[in-house]
Motif scaffolding. Structure first.
Motif, short mmCIF file in Angstrom:
data_model
loop_
_atom_site.label_atom_id
_atom_site.label_comp_id
_atom_site.label_asym_id
_atom_site.label_seq_id
_atom_site.Cartn_x
_atom_site.Cartn_y
_atom_site.Cartn_z
N TYR A 80 84.65 49.79 22.07
CA TYR A 80 85.56 50.89 22.35
C TYR A 80 85.85 50.90 23.84
O TYR A 80 84.93 50.94 24.65
CB TYR A 80 84.94 52.25 22.00
N LYS A 82 87.92 53.32 26.11
CA LYS A 82 88.56 54.63 26.00
C LYS A 82 88.73 54.92 24.51
O LYS A 82 87.74 55.04 23.82
CB LYS A 82 89.86 54.65 26.79
N ASP A 83 89.93 55.01 23.99
CA ASP A 83 90.14 55.30 22.56
C ASP A 83 90.59 54.08 21.78
O ASP A 83 91.00 54.18 20.63
CB ASP A 83 91.16 56.43 22.39
N GLU A 84 90.52 52.91 22.39
CA GLU A 84 91.02 51.69 21.77
C GLU A 84 89.85 50.82 21.29
O GLU A 84 88.87 50.64 22.00
CB GLU A 84 91.87 50.92 22.77
N LEU A 86 88.60 47.16 20.48
CA LEU A 86 88.96 45.79 20.87
C LEU A 86 87.89 44.81 20.42
O LEU A 86 86.72 45.17 20.31
CB LEU A 86 89.10 45.70 22.39
#
Length: 120
Positions: A80, A82-84, A86
């Motif tokens: 994670y 931030k809010d993404e 990957l």
């Protein structure tokens, strides 16, 4: 500027709140009740041993030892940022202690502690 650093070890605890990844203790791992002062003495002894090793060995050897223990090194993992969410692979830790990650889109980035989190 000062800093405070600590080491937390669950010694004889048997019940935990739900965490990801789940917490454990020496008691749950070994099935034995441990004397906390003995554990503390062993930890302090190991810290002294590693500090002495650090003082008397070259950086390359110390980094090699560190990298051999680095969680998920060279293994694609989900993070994670931030809010993404990957997918990337940890490939190094630089001389400043920053985590170096290759992302599946081809980008490379370095991260300071707590800038990103593992997705479990």
């Amino acid at each position: 500027m000062g800093s405070v650093m600590g080491i937390g070890i669950n010694v004889n605890q048997t019940h935990f709140l739900p965490y990801t990844p789940p917490a454990t203790s020496l008691h749950l791992i070994t099935g034995v009740q441990h004397k906390t002062l003995d554990i503390a003495a062993n930890v302090v002894g190991k810290i002294k041993e590693l500090y002495d090793y650090f003082l008397h060995n070259n950086r390359a050897e110390i980094k090699k030892m560190y990298m051999s223990k680095l969680y998920r090194l060279n293994t694609p993992s989900m993070f994670y940022l931030k809010d993404e969410l990957l997918i990337g692979t940890i490939y190094d830790v630089n001389d400043f202690g920053l985590l170096c990650i290759n992302f599946e889109n081809g980008n490379q980035h370095v991260f300071a502690p707590k800038e990103l989190k593992y997705y479990y």
